[in-house]
Design an enzyme around this catalytic site. Structure first.
Site, PDB file in Angstrom:
ATOM      1  CE  LYS A  14      13.298  -4.580   6.439  1.00  0.00           C
ATOM      2  NZ  LYS A  14      12.030  -4.677   5.752  1.00  0.00           N
ATOM      3  NE  ARG A  92       4.620  -6.868   8.466  1.00  0.00           N
ATOM      4  CZ  ARG A  92       4.883  -6.981   7.188  1.00  0.00           C
ATOM      5  NH1 ARG A  92       6.113  -7.212   6.790  1.00  0.00           N
ATOM      6  NH2 ARG A  92       3.926  -6.879   6.295  1.00  0.00           N
ATOM      7  CG  HIS A 181      -0.234  -2.900   3.678  1.00  0.00           C
ATOM      8  ND1 HIS A 181      -0.653  -2.780   2.371  1.00  0.00           N
ATOM      9  CD2 HIS A 181       1.049  -3.300   3.616  1.00  0.00           C
ATOM     10  CE1 HIS A 181       0.339  -3.087   1.561  1.00  0.00           C
ATOM     11  NE2 HIS A 181       1.391  -3.426   2.287  1.00  0.00           N
ATOM     12  CG  HIS A 209       0.366   1.017   3.009  1.00  0.00           C
ATOM     13  ND1 HIS A 209       0.978   1.235   4.214  1.00  0.00           N
ATOM     14  CD2 HIS A 209       1.239   0.315   2.259  1.00  0.00           C
ATOM     15  CE1 HIS A 209       2.189   0.681   4.191  1.00  0.00           C
ATOM     16  NE2 HIS A 209       2.363   0.109   3.008  1.00  0.00           N
ATOM     17  CG  LEU A 210      -0.800   4.437  -2.545  1.00  0.00           C
ATOM     18  CD1 LEU A 210      -0.984   5.651  -3.451  1.00  0.00           C
ATOM     19  CD2 LEU A 210      -1.680   3.288  -3.029  1.00  0.00           C
ATOM     20  N   GLY A 211       3.017   1.517  -1.240  1.00  0.00           N
ATOM     21  CA  GLY A 211       4.461   1.257  -1.168  1.00  0.00           C
ATOM     22  C   GLY A 211       4.827   0.317  -2.296  1.00  0.00           C
ATOM     23  CG  ASN A 212       8.442  -1.983  -2.988  1.00  0.00           C
ATOM     24  OD1 ASN A 212       8.582  -1.471  -4.091  1.00  0.00           O
ATOM     25  ND2 ASN A 212       9.409  -2.042  -2.090  1.00  0.00           N
ATOM     26  N   GLY A 213       4.148  -2.890  -2.048  1.00  0.00           N
ATOM     27  CA  GLY A 213       2.801  -3.446  -2.048  1.00  0.00           C
ATOM     28  C   GLY A 213       1.863  -2.271  -1.816  1.00  0.00           C
ATOM     29  NE  ARG A 242       2.307  -9.111  -3.425  1.00  0.00           N
ATOM     30  CZ  ARG A 242       2.546  -8.383  -2.337  1.00  0.00           C
ATOM     31  NH1 ARG A 242       1.945  -7.214  -2.167  1.00  0.00           N
ATOM     32  NH2 ARG A 242       3.368  -8.830  -1.416  1.00  0.00           N
ATOM     33  CG  ASP A 285      11.945   2.935  -7.228  1.00  0.00           C
ATOM     34  OD1 ASP A 285      11.249   3.972  -7.321  1.00  0.00           O
ATOM     35  OD2 ASP A 285      12.742   2.733  -6.302  1.00  0.00           O
ATOM     36  NE  ARG A 287      12.508   6.058  -5.617  1.00  0.00           N
ATOM     37  CZ  ARG A 287      12.998   5.677  -4.455  1.00  0.00           C
ATOM     38  NH1 ARG A 287      13.512   6.563  -3.640  1.00  0.00           N
ATOM     39  NH2 ARG A 287      12.995   4.413  -4.102  1.00  0.00           N
TER      40      ARG A 287
END
Ligand code: ADP
Length: 401
Positions: A14, A92, A181, A209-213, A242, A285, A287
């Site tokens: 990316k 990163r 993170h 920090h609440l994302g996929n991880g 996880r 996901d 959602r």
């Protein structure tokens, strides 16, 4: 000053190209996906809104960096006249071990440190290093800066980073909590202090920090005191796939019970557990799981409650660890977008001085915002994270010196 930010993963690279002098404007961004697999594609968008998408012939990270450079210079959709306009490249990097405490200019020694952490971060560090070496080859002479996920957590005291193993596992094998993170926790905690108007160095902040991880960090006076991820990103919250915190004996028990190899158990805990495993609808996901809950799926309701409860416990634990709390921050995909999850996490925390205003919580916005009531002792904020911008800022600050 133009800064290129690179995030090189196992099969993708990316990129985001910033003009720091022009109000940190994003000149172009995109990604090359499925590198080394059939059907490699590239997506490129520039600041005028032109979008170029399609199949590309890219076999490795060096090809990817070459292609990104070509696109940046392209007569029609490019944003640079010459490649030497790029003054630095920020990368990163996931794991920096104990040695790396700040963003750092990449040298041979730093590359050795990144290599030294391969075993602790096998899914990320080797690819991060490949990205760095690809840039060294394609853009010689341009400084490369490593911005490490672990660096912000380097200020944790021993009481927070030590595991209860015999001490020599720490001294001889570096087994301890590192946390991840970090770039996001650093970015949103500083932004939260700015929005609040009080000095960063004087505040007790918990960032979720609440994302996929997902991970939670406890920050006091601008320094990280504790965080929920550990030696690897597996510890702590229930995440997309996880499992997070678990009785360590469960791992041994399941391996024996199901006759699993180390690799199979690793896969189970990292890729098949968490929301995906608990909710049982074949999606990690939130959602999808929230939609199924709304249709009356009881297992999904339990999974979402378990997710929220885990975050709530960490908020309580970190409020105790910090000796109080001034600001609670939500960020990343779930934290920024799910008002239902934020409401569920903060439910019943009035006793800790946390009162969320339902109307403010329901507002959707890309801007940092306060969602607590005026009389809430703890300010609750939603702050969109921007790890690419944070990496660009760190890189800029380092090379501008
Ligand atoms: P990553 O950890 O990959 O960077 P993100 O921070 O982008 O992930 O978060 C992705 C996750 O955010 C998705 O898997 C999804 O569960 C969640 N998410 C995104 N938008 C919403 C939404 N409107 N409501 C609930 N969850 C959402």
């Amino acid at each position: 000053m133009v800064i290129l930010v690179i995030n090189a993963g196992s099969s993708s690279v990316k990129f985001t190209c910033f003009d720091m002098a022009d109000n940190k404007k994003v000149l172009a961004s995109g990604l090359v996906e499925r590198i080394g697999i059939e059907g490699t594609t590239m997506k490129y968008t520039n600041h005028k809104g032109d979008e170029v998408k399609g199949e590309v012939n890219v076999k490795n990270p060096t090809d990817a960096i070459k292609l990104i450079s070509e696109r940046l210079l392209d007569a029609k959709h490019g944003v640079l006249k010459k490649l030497d306009e790029i003054k630095a490249i920020g990368h990163r990097v996931v794991h920096g071990g104990e040695k790396i405490k700040d963003p750092i200019i990449i040298t041979g020694e730093v590359k050795d440190t990144i290599r030294g952490c391969f075993s602790m971060s096998p899914l990320h560090n080797p690819h991060n290093l490949n990205g760095i070496e690809a840039c060294e080859g394609v853009l010689p002479g341009v400084p490369n800066v490593g911005v490490f996920d672990t660096a912000f957590h380097a200020t944790m005291p021993p009481q927070a980073f030590l595991y209860g193993l015999p001490y020599n596992f720490y001294t001889e094998n570096s087994i301890r909590r590192y946390g991840f993170h970090g770039t996001s926790h650093a970015y949103v905690s500083k932004a939260a202090a700015e929005l609040d108007g009080r000095p960063y160095q004087s505040l007790k902040i918990v960032t979720c920090h609440l994302g996929n991880g997902g991970s939670v960090a406890a920050i006091k006076d601008g320094k990280c005191q504790d965080t929920s991820m550990g030696l690897t990103p597996l510890e702590g919250l229930l995440m997309g796939t996880r499992l997070g915190d678990v009785d360590p004996a469960v791992v041994l028990y399941v391996m024996k019970l199901k006759n699993l190899s180390i690799e199979q158990m690793d896969n189970l805990m990292n890729k098949q557990s968490g929301i995906l495993g608990l909710a049982g609808i074949g999606s990690s996901d939130l959602r999808d799981v929230e939609a199924a809950q709304d249709k009356g799926n009881e297992q999904c309701r339990q999974a979402l409650e378990a997710y929220a409860y885990r975050v709530r416990k960490y908020i309580g634990a970190y409020t105790a660890a910090l000796g109080g709390l001034d600001i609670l921050v939500f960020t990343a995909g779930v934290g920024e977008n799910s008002s239902t999850m934020r409401a569920s996490i903060t439910k019943g925390l009035e006793g800790l001085g946390i009162k969320v205003d339902p109307a403010k919580n329901a507002v959707r916005s890309p801007d940092p915002r306060v969602i607590s009531t005026p009389d809430s002792a703890v300010k609750v904020q939603v702050v969109p994270t921007n790890e690419e911008l944070a990496i660009a800022e760190f890189t800029h600050a380092l090379v501008a010196k």
